[in-house]
Scaffold this motif. Structure first.
Motif, PDB file in Angstrom:
ATOM      1  N   TYR A   1      24.425  52.163  53.696  1.00 10.60           N
ATOM      2  CA  TYR A   1      23.195  51.427  53.395  1.00 10.60           C
ATOM      3  C   TYR A   1      23.515  49.986  53.008  1.00 10.60           C
ATOM      4  CZ  TYR A   1      18.302  51.093  51.925  1.00 10.60           C
ATOM      5  OH  TYR A   1      16.970  50.758  51.804  1.00 10.60           O
TER       6      TYR A   1
ATOM      7  N   VAL B   1      29.996  54.197  43.387  1.00  7.09           N
ATOM      8  CA  VAL B   1      31.037  53.819  42.427  1.00  7.09           C
ATOM      9  C   VAL B   1      30.401  52.849  41.437  1.00  7.09           C
ATOM     10  CG1 VAL B   1      33.304  52.733  42.142  1.00  7.09           C
ATOM     11  CG2 VAL B   1      32.820  54.104  44.192  1.00  7.09           C
TER      12      VAL B   1
ATOM     13  N   PHE C   1      25.615  42.621  68.244  1.00 14.27           N
ATOM     14  CA  PHE C   1      26.304  41.603  69.046  1.00 14.27           C
ATOM     15  C   PHE C   1      27.807  41.741  68.788  1.00 14.27           C
ATOM     16  CE2 PHE C   1      23.153  37.863  69.733  1.00 14.27           C
ATOM     17  CZ  PHE C   1      22.069  38.712  69.779  1.00 14.27           C
TER      18      PHE C   1
ATOM     19  N   GLU D   1      30.950  56.463  49.552  1.00 13.38           N
ATOM     20  CA  GLU D   1      29.765  55.753  50.044  1.00 13.38           C
ATOM     21  C   GLU D   1      28.570  56.199  49.202  1.00 13.38           C
ATOM     22  OE1 GLU D   1      28.559  53.352  52.192  1.00 13.38           O
ATOM     23  OE2 GLU D   1      26.632  54.043  51.429  1.00 13.38           O
ATOM     24  N   ARG D   2      27.831  55.220  48.691  1.00 12.40           N
ATOM     25  CA  ARG D   2      26.752  55.549  47.748  1.00 12.40           C
ATOM     26  C   ARG D   2      25.591  56.305  48.382  1.00 12.40           C
ATOM     27  NH1 ARG D   2      23.471  49.787  47.082  1.00 12.40           N
ATOM     28  NH2 ARG D   2      23.212  49.495  49.312  1.00 12.40           N
TER      29      ARG D   2
ATOM     30  N   SER E   1      25.981  47.692  58.275  1.00  8.08           N
ATOM     31  CA  SER E   1      26.649  48.235  59.474  1.00  8.08           C
ATOM     32  C   SER E   1      25.794  49.141  60.341  1.00  8.08           C
ATOM     33  CB  SER E   1      27.918  48.995  59.053  1.00  8.08           C
ATOM     34  OG  SER E   1      28.816  48.122  58.438  1.00  8.08           O
TER      35      SER E   1
ATOM     36  N   ILE F   1      30.874  42.968  62.979  1.00 14.25           N
ATOM     37  CA  ILE F   1      31.171  44.010  63.972  1.00 14.25           C
ATOM     38  C   ILE F   1      32.528  43.732  64.613  1.00 14.25           C
ATOM     39  CG2 ILE F   1      30.499  44.945  66.230  1.00 14.25           C
ATOM     40  CD1 ILE F   1      27.584  44.576  65.394  1.00 14.25           C
TER      41      ILE F   1
HETATM   42  C1  LIG Z   1      20.025  42.295  60.433  1.00 10.61           C
HETATM   43  C2  LIG Z   1      21.482  42.136  60.659  1.00 10.61           C
HETATM   44  C3  LIG Z   1      21.951  41.791  61.914  1.00 10.61           C
HETATM   45  C4  LIG Z   1      23.317  41.653  62.121  1.00 10.61           C
HETATM   46  N1  LIG Z   1      23.756  41.450  63.390  1.00 10.61           N
HETATM   47  C5  LIG Z   1      25.075  41.408  63.627  1.00 10.61           C
HETATM   48  C6  LIG Z   1      25.559  41.295  64.935  1.00 10.61           C
HETATM   49  O1  LIG Z   1      24.796  41.277  65.890  1.00 10.61           O
HETATM   50  N2  LIG Z   1      26.901  41.218  65.123  1.00 10.61           N
HETATM   51  C7  LIG Z   1      27.766  41.257  64.065  1.00 10.61           C
HETATM   52  O2  LIG Z   1      28.981  41.172  64.284  1.00 10.61           O
HETATM   53  N3  LIG Z   1      27.338  41.418  62.831  1.00 10.61           N
HETATM   54  C8  LIG Z   1      26.018  41.498  62.578  1.00 10.61           C
HETATM   55  N4  LIG Z   1      25.577  41.653  61.317  1.00 10.61           N
HETATM   56  C9  LIG Z   1      26.568  41.666  60.226  1.00 10.61           C
HETATM   57  C10 LIG Z   1      27.344  42.966  60.186  1.00 10.61           C
HETATM   58  O3  LIG Z   1      26.459  44.046  60.259  1.00 10.61           O
HETATM   59  C11 LIG Z   1      28.156  42.994  58.893  1.00 10.61           C
HETATM   60  O4  LIG Z   1      28.998  41.867  58.834  1.00 10.61           O
HETATM   61  C12 LIG Z   1      29.023  44.246  58.781  1.00 10.61           C
HETATM   62  O5  LIG Z   1      28.266  45.385  59.057  1.00 10.61           O
HETATM   63  C13 LIG Z   1      29.629  44.320  57.395  1.00 10.61           C
HETATM   64  O6  LIG Z   1      30.237  45.584  57.249  1.00 10.61           O
HETATM   65  P1  LIG Z   1      30.721  46.072  55.821  1.00 10.61           P
HETATM   66  O7  LIG Z   1      31.251  47.416  56.004  1.00 10.61           O
HETATM   67  O8  LIG Z   1      31.561  45.011  55.212  1.00 10.61           O
HETATM   68  O9  LIG Z   1      29.407  46.059  54.933  1.00 10.61           O
HETATM   69  P2  LIG Z   1      28.187  47.144  54.856  1.00 10.61           P
HETATM   70  O10 LIG Z   1      27.850  47.643  56.199  1.00 10.61           O
HETATM   71  O11 LIG Z   1      27.141  46.480  54.073  1.00 10.61           O
HETATM   72  O12 LIG Z   1      28.842  48.314  54.067  1.00 10.61           O
HETATM   73  C14 LIG Z   1      28.963  48.317  52.670  1.00 10.61           C
HETATM   74  C15 LIG Z   1      28.699  49.744  52.222  1.00 10.61           C
HETATM   75  O13 LIG Z   1      28.992  49.849  50.847  1.00 10.61           O
HETATM   76  C16 LIG Z   1      28.087  50.771  50.278  1.00 10.61           C
HETATM   77  N5  LIG Z   1      28.085  50.505  48.843  1.00 10.61           N
HETATM   78  C17 LIG Z   1      27.588  49.433  48.196  1.00 10.61           C
HETATM   79  N6  LIG Z   1      27.848  49.507  46.892  1.00 10.61           N
HETATM   80  C18 LIG Z   1      28.521  50.681  46.690  1.00 10.61           C
HETATM   81  C19 LIG Z   1      29.055  51.329  45.556  1.00 10.61           C
HETATM   82  N7  LIG Z   1      28.979  50.769  44.349  1.00 10.61           N
HETATM   83  N8  LIG Z   1      29.652  52.524  45.711  1.00 10.61           N
HETATM   84  C20 LIG Z   1      29.756  53.101  46.929  1.00 10.61           C
HETATM   85  N9  LIG Z   1      29.252  52.521  48.044  1.00 10.61           N
HETATM   86  C21 LIG Z   1      28.656  51.318  47.944  1.00 10.61           C
HETATM   87  C22 LIG Z   1      26.773  50.467  50.980  1.00 10.61           C
HETATM   88  O14 LIG Z   1      25.885  51.544  50.889  1.00 10.61           O
HETATM   89  C23 LIG Z   1      27.242  50.167  52.402  1.00 10.61           C
HETATM   90  O15 LIG Z   1      27.184  51.306  53.225  1.00 10.61           O
HETATM   91  C24 LIG Z   1      24.228  41.805  61.056  1.00 10.61           C
HETATM   92  C25 LIG Z   1      23.759  42.177  59.800  1.00 10.61           C
HETATM   93  C26 LIG Z   1      22.396  42.334  59.599  1.00 10.61           C
HETATM   94  C27 LIG Z   1      21.908  42.741  58.243  1.00 10.61           C
END
Ligand SMILES: Cc1cc2nc3c(=O)[nH]c(=O)nc-3n(C[C@H](O)[C@H](O)[C@H](O)COP(=O)(O)OP(=O)(O)OC[C@H]3O[C@@H](n4cnc5c(N)ncnc54)[C@H](O)[C@@H]3O)c2cc1C
Length: 367
Positions: free
Chosen positions: A50, A192, A59, A44-45, A53, A352
């Protein structure tokens, strides 16, 4: 330069996961459950994840009436149904894994405010028929709830059965704790910057780049995927949110979807969390920068007064943004790119619930 010890014990892993958001953590959990003896490391960067999530609205939802109608229109009934199923199943997996108490799950109820000039009777029947085998009687007209919610804006209220809320911070904490207990390693501050063959290059602020090797690499960095896989069809979409100070006598409880899900409102105890508005400035919000958009934040404030009436008083406590990942349709991308690399990105605005399912899907792709 690596030491002998680092080289012999620390930089080779069985499975590397890029991104420590909810999807990266869920993938780690599913893989470690399936292969207890394999070493799994998340890179995780940032110190705290960041992306989206730790910055979302919490929700635990599967798709509102108008969202589903728009999905059916865009990608057909079967795909729309499948997506709702994946979210519903994903949430069961996460709740079972972590417990409702640990993630602050509340069966608070989901509502949608829609245009009352439109007749949705047939649409409700169609949607309910599609999802009947896993959520019977999913959507129903629920105008009686309007006054309990305190909504004065014009429109009909529909409710979505089984929708709930999580405490986003507690969910992430519980998920991290769960994977650590399984023996997953989480390396934070580890961006990464390159993936090639079985090798990952990590940028380190003290010692330059470090190369790790892995048998399998799962890319779960969602909106930031294009930095590693340039031709991936993912566009970032920023989400603007605010939370109010506690509001005395607030009767609103649950989740409310407005304008096809482009606005989302929930209570957090006696506070209101309100977000959305990407649709009024799509171009500016297609970014991976976490800045606030003043115009959208102002629109959110006035929209809250439209929902509850001009006399409704609230004070904003905190504002923030997070970055989501979108594409031509709402289906996540989960696929094998070659023998080593699997990608699991593009979670849209409902990651989520989806995350638990994505973890299992990735585990299916690895033997
Ligand atoms: C304002 C907002 C409201 C939302 N509300 C809802 C909701 O109510 N209900 C719902 O279901 N979903 C909601 N979502 C969507 C939900 O949060 C996302 O679909 C979900 O968190 C995606 O998870 P993820 O792990 O795929 O992505 P992320 O949480 O974006 O995780 C990706 C991670 O990769 C890391 N990263 C990026 N590049 C690199 C790299 N090169 N090397 C290492 N690490 C890296 C980042 O730092 C980050 O921590 C919302 C999103 C936002 C922004």
């Amino acid at each position: 330069m690596l030491s002998f010890w680092e080289k012999s014990s620390l930089v080779e892993v069985d499975i590397a996961i890029v991104g420590g958001g909810l999807v990266g953590l869920s993938v780690a959990a599913s893989l470690k459950e399936k292969f207890p003896s394999k070493s799994v490391t998340i890179f995780e960067r940032s110190c705290l994840p960041y992306g989206a999530s730790t910055r979302n609205a919490g929700f635990a939802c599967f798709g509102s009436l108008t969202e589903m109608l728009s999905d059916i229109h865009q990608m057909g009934e079967e795909n729309a149904r499948e997506l709702v199923f994946q979210r519903w199943m994903g949430l069961q997996i996460t709740r079972k894994r972590l417990s409702d108490q640990a993630i602050g799950f509340l069966p608070a109820g989901g509502f949608e405010l829609v245009d009352s000039n439109q007749n949705y009777n047939e649409a409700v029947e169609k949607v309910n028929f599609l999802v009947d085998d896993f959520i019977p009687d999913y959507i129903s007209l629920s105008n009686a709830h309007k006054s309990t919610l305190g909504i004065v804006a014009t429109g009909d209220v529909y409710s979505m059965k089984d929708e709930g809320q999580v405490h986003t911070g507690e969910l992430m904490k519980a998920m991290e704790k769960y994977v650590l207990q399984l023996g997953v390693m989480i390396r934070t501050g580890s961006e990464v910057i390159g993936v090639e063959g079985n090798s990952l290059t990590i940028k380190d602020q003290y010692r330059g780049n470090i190369d790790f090797s892995a048998d399998k690499i799962v890319i779960c960095n969602n909106a930031f995927a294009a930095s590693l896989i340039p031709d991936v069809e993912v566009q970032p979409g920023r989400g603007q949110v605010f939370i109010t100070h506690p509001i005395p006598n607030l009767t609103f409880r649950g989740n409310l979807h407005v304008d096809e899900g482009f606005y989302y409102l929930r209570n957090v105890g006696d506070r209101l969390l309100f977000g959305g508005g990407r649709n009024i400035d799509f171009q500016a919000e297609e970014t991976t920068e976490f800045a606030l958009n003043e115009m959208i934040q102002k629109t959110l404030e006035s929209k809250l007064n439209v929902l509850f009436g001009e006399a409704f008083k609230f004070e904003v406590d905190q504002r923030w943004t997070g970055i989501m990942a979108f594409g031509d349709d709402k289906r996540p991308i989960v696929k094998r790119l070659d023998d080593t690399i699997i990608i699991a990105v593009k979670m849209g605005g409902m990651g989520i619930a989806l995350a638990g399912y994505i973890g299992e899907e990735v585990a299916e792709l690895i033997n």
